[in-house]
Design a protein around this motif. Structure first.
Motif, PDB file in Angstrom:
ATOM      1  N   CYS A  90       0.835  -1.200   0.000  1.00  0.00           N
ATOM      2  CA  CYS A  90       0.000   0.000   0.000  1.00  0.00           C
ATOM      3  C   CYS A  90       0.873   1.255   0.000  1.00  0.00           C
ATOM      4  CB  CYS A  90      -0.923  -0.007   1.210  1.00  0.00           C
ATOM      5  SG  CYS A  90      -2.027   1.415   1.322  1.00  0.00           S
ATOM      6  N   TYR A  91       1.856   1.292   0.883  1.00  0.00           N
ATOM      7  CA  TYR A  91       2.715   2.470   1.012  1.00  0.00           C
ATOM      8  C   TYR A  91       3.489   2.741  -0.278  1.00  0.00           C
ATOM      9  CZ  TYR A  91       1.999   1.711   6.064  1.00  0.00           C
ATOM     10  OH  TYR A  91       1.466   1.532   7.312  1.00  0.00           O
ATOM     11  N   ASP A  92       4.082   1.679  -0.840  1.00  0.00           N
ATOM     12  CA  ASP A  92       4.877   1.851  -2.059  1.00  0.00           C
ATOM     13  C   ASP A  92       4.010   2.339  -3.212  1.00  0.00           C
ATOM     14  OD1 ASP A  92       7.110   1.031  -0.678  1.00  0.00           O
ATOM     15  OD2 ASP A  92       7.099  -1.015  -1.474  1.00  0.00           O
ATOM     16  N   THR A  93       2.790   1.835  -3.282  1.00  0.00           N
ATOM     17  CA  THR A  93       1.884   2.254  -4.354  1.00  0.00           C
ATOM     18  C   THR A  93       1.511   3.725  -4.202  1.00  0.00           C
ATOM     19  OG1 THR A  93       0.994   0.001  -4.498  1.00  0.00           O
ATOM     20  CG2 THR A  93      -0.320   1.763  -5.486  1.00  0.00           C
ATOM     21  N   ILE A  94       1.238   4.142  -2.974  1.00  0.00           N
ATOM     22  CA  ILE A  94       0.948   5.561  -2.737  1.00  0.00           C
ATOM     23  C   ILE A  94       2.115   6.418  -3.201  1.00  0.00           C
ATOM     24  CG2 ILE A  94       0.640   7.310  -0.944  1.00  0.00           C
ATOM     25  CD1 ILE A  94      -0.938   5.180   0.659  1.00  0.00           C
ATOM     26  N   LYS A  95       3.326   6.070  -2.762  1.00  0.00           N
ATOM     27  CA  LYS A  95       4.496   6.896  -3.074  1.00  0.00           C
ATOM     28  C   LYS A  95       4.793   6.913  -4.570  1.00  0.00           C
ATOM     29  CE  LYS A  95       6.989   4.767   0.110  1.00  0.00           C
ATOM     30  NZ  LYS A  95       8.146   4.406   0.961  1.00  0.00           N
ATOM     31  N   THR A  96       4.571   5.788  -5.241  1.00  0.00           N
ATOM     32  CA  THR A  96       4.836   5.698  -6.672  1.00  0.00           C
ATOM     33  C   THR A  96       3.857   6.545  -7.481  1.00  0.00           C
ATOM     34  OG1 THR A  96       5.722   3.464  -6.444  1.00  0.00           O
ATOM     35  CG2 THR A  96       4.977   4.098  -8.636  1.00  0.00           C
ATOM     36  N   ASN A  97       2.618   6.636  -7.009  1.00  0.00           N
ATOM     37  CA  ASN A  97       1.560   7.272  -7.788  1.00  0.00           C
ATOM     38  C   ASN A  97       1.295   8.730  -7.430  1.00  0.00           C
ATOM     39  OD1 ASN A  97       0.033   5.168  -9.627  1.00  0.00           O
ATOM     40  ND2 ASN A  97       0.633   4.083  -7.780  1.00  0.00           N
ATOM     41  N   LEU A  98       1.840   9.209  -6.303  1.00  0.00           N
ATOM     42  CA  LEU A  98       1.588  10.585  -5.898  1.00  0.00           C
ATOM     43  C   LEU A  98       2.278  11.576  -6.826  1.00  0.00           C
ATOM     44  CD1 LEU A  98       1.856  10.910  -2.015  1.00  0.00           C
ATOM     45  CD2 LEU A  98      -0.179  11.164  -3.424  1.00  0.00           C
ATOM     46  N   LYS A  99       1.617  12.720  -7.059  1.00  0.00           N
ATOM     47  CA  LYS A  99       2.253  13.811  -7.786  1.00  0.00           C
ATOM     48  C   LYS A  99       3.458  14.325  -6.995  1.00  0.00           C
ATOM     49  CE  LYS A  99      -1.912  15.867  -9.890  1.00  0.00           C
ATOM     50  NZ  LYS A  99      -2.816  17.048  -9.798  1.00  0.00           N
ATOM     51  N   PRO A 100       4.497  14.783  -7.699  1.00  0.00           N
ATOM     52  CA  PRO A 100       5.624  15.396  -6.988  1.00  0.00           C
ATOM     53  C   PRO A 100       5.147  16.585  -6.154  1.00  0.00           C
ATOM     54  CG  PRO A 100       6.149  15.051  -9.315  1.00  0.00           C
ATOM     55  CD  PRO A 100       4.686  14.756  -9.159  1.00  0.00           C
ATOM     56  N   GLY A 101       5.727  16.735  -4.983  1.00  0.00           N
ATOM     57  CA  GLY A 101       5.392  17.873  -4.140  1.00  0.00           C
ATOM     58  C   GLY A 101       4.380  17.581  -3.056  1.00  0.00           C
ATOM     59  N   ILE A 102       3.663  16.461  -3.158  1.00  0.00           N
ATOM     60  CA  ILE A 102       2.719  16.104  -2.082  1.00  0.00           C
ATOM     61  C   ILE A 102       3.513  15.415  -0.968  1.00  0.00           C
ATOM     62  CG2 ILE A 102       0.744  14.667  -1.438  1.00  0.00           C
ATOM     63  CD1 ILE A 102      -0.381  15.084  -4.221  1.00  0.00           C
ATOM     64  N   PRO A 103       3.472  15.961   0.243  1.00  0.00           N
ATOM     65  CA  PRO A 103       4.280  15.377   1.318  1.00  0.00           C
ATOM     66  C   PRO A 103       3.811  13.972   1.698  1.00  0.00           C
ATOM     67  CG  PRO A 103       3.500  17.590   1.899  1.00  0.00           C
ATOM     68  CD  PRO A 103       2.754  17.174   0.672  1.00  0.00           C
ATOM     69  N   VAL A 104       4.780  13.091   1.871  1.00  0.00           N
ATOM     70  CA  VAL A 104       4.538  11.767   2.445  1.00  0.00           C
ATOM     71  C   VAL A 104       5.371  11.696   3.716  1.00  0.00           C
ATOM     72  CG1 VAL A 104       4.725   9.286   2.159  1.00  0.00           C
ATOM     73  CG2 VAL A 104       4.158  10.719   0.192  1.00  0.00           C
ATOM     74  N   ILE A 105       4.708  11.543   4.835  1.00  0.00           N
ATOM     75  CA  ILE A 105       5.389  11.522   6.131  1.00  0.00           C
ATOM     76  C   ILE A 105       5.352  10.098   6.667  1.00  0.00           C
ATOM     77  CG2 ILE A 105       5.408  12.441   8.488  1.00  0.00           C
ATOM     78  CD1 ILE A 105       3.862  14.899   7.291  1.00  0.00           C
ATOM     79  N   GLU A 106       6.514   9.433   6.680  1.00  0.00           N
ATOM     80  CA  GLU A 106       6.615   8.057   7.182  1.00  0.00           C
ATOM     81  C   GLU A 106       7.121   8.104   8.615  1.00  0.00           C
ATOM     82  OE1 GLU A 106       7.948   5.061   4.085  1.00  0.00           O
ATOM     83  OE2 GLU A 106       8.814   6.885   3.259  1.00  0.00           O
ATOM     84  N   MET A 107       6.416   7.400   9.490  1.00  0.00           N
ATOM     85  CA  MET A 107       6.794   7.409  10.905  1.00  0.00           C
ATOM     86  C   MET A 107       6.914   5.979  11.417  1.00  0.00           C
ATOM     87  SD  MET A 107       4.586  10.560  12.477  1.00  0.00           S
ATOM     88  CE  MET A 107       5.639  10.593  13.939  1.00  0.00           C
TER      89      MET A 107
END
Length: 215
Positions: free
Chosen positions: A176-193
């Protein structure tokens, strides 16, 4: 402000709600039961809401798996379309919901099942299903015209999905996480904790991220 909650994310949402309320906002909490998600999104669409803490996106699992708490394929889209700040979390995407265990469809009988109570049975979602949900979350974030951020709890998306828990499955979560990061537009923050979704540090970050968007 709206917030989505489930039994498996109660600790997170309760804490994040308190933090946001301390800054003068009223937080309306909706249980992600299908009708809850639809009601939440209709309020957002009607212009009553200034920000979204969409911490519990589990209704996507029911859309993907044919579960009983489905809010439809466009769940998560309302905040983006309304142009309000939003925090998106894949909360409880580890579980699709069915009624009593004898109602679980035959095709799922060999999957990992958990009887939450006599009337609710949870099914652990797999890698393929998590890829689909990751695509849906990314699509919602990409449609945003206001600030949006995706927060990922690396030690599990629910109370059951924590190290040693019944639904702990880093491979499915990672899909799920990898798919989100792969598909997000550049510039949208992804905060992994490196926390579980219900840890205080993660809840605080959800609240702080939304409050920062209001500034």
């Amino acid at each position: 402000v709206t917030a989505s909650m489930f039994g498996n994310t109660t600790a997170c949402v309760d804490r994040a709600r308190r933090v946001v309320e301390e800054h003068g906002y009223e937080v309306l909490v909706f249980h992600a039961t299908g009708i809850g998600g639809k009601t939440m999104e209709s309020l957002i669409a009607d212009g009553y809401i200034v920000g979204s803490l969409d911490i519990t996106t589990t209704e996507l699992a029911d859309e993907v798996c044919g579960g009983v708490l489905n809010a439809g394929p466009e769940r998560c889209m309302a905040a983006s379309r309304a142009g309000i700040p939003a925090v998106l979390v894949p909360g409880c995407v580890d579980m699709a919901n069915f009624w009593a265990i004898d109602t679980v469809p035959e095709r799922y009988k060999n999957r990992k099942l958990y009887q939450w109570n006599p009337n609710i049975t949870l099914m652990r979602t797999d890698v393929e299903e998590n890829v689909k949900m990751g695509e849906m979350i990314a699509t919602a974030a990409n449609a945003a015209s206001a600030p949006v951020a995706v927060l990922l709890p690396l030690k599990g998306v629910s109370q059951l999905d924590s190290p040693g828990g019944d639904f702990w499955d880093p491979e499915a979560d990672g899909a799920c996480y990898d798919t989100i990061k792969t598909n997000l537009k550049p510039g949208i923050p992804v905060i992994e904790m490196d926390y579980n979704i219900n840890d205080a540090e993660f809840a605080d970050k959800c609240a702080e991220t939304l409050l920062g968007m209001f500034k």
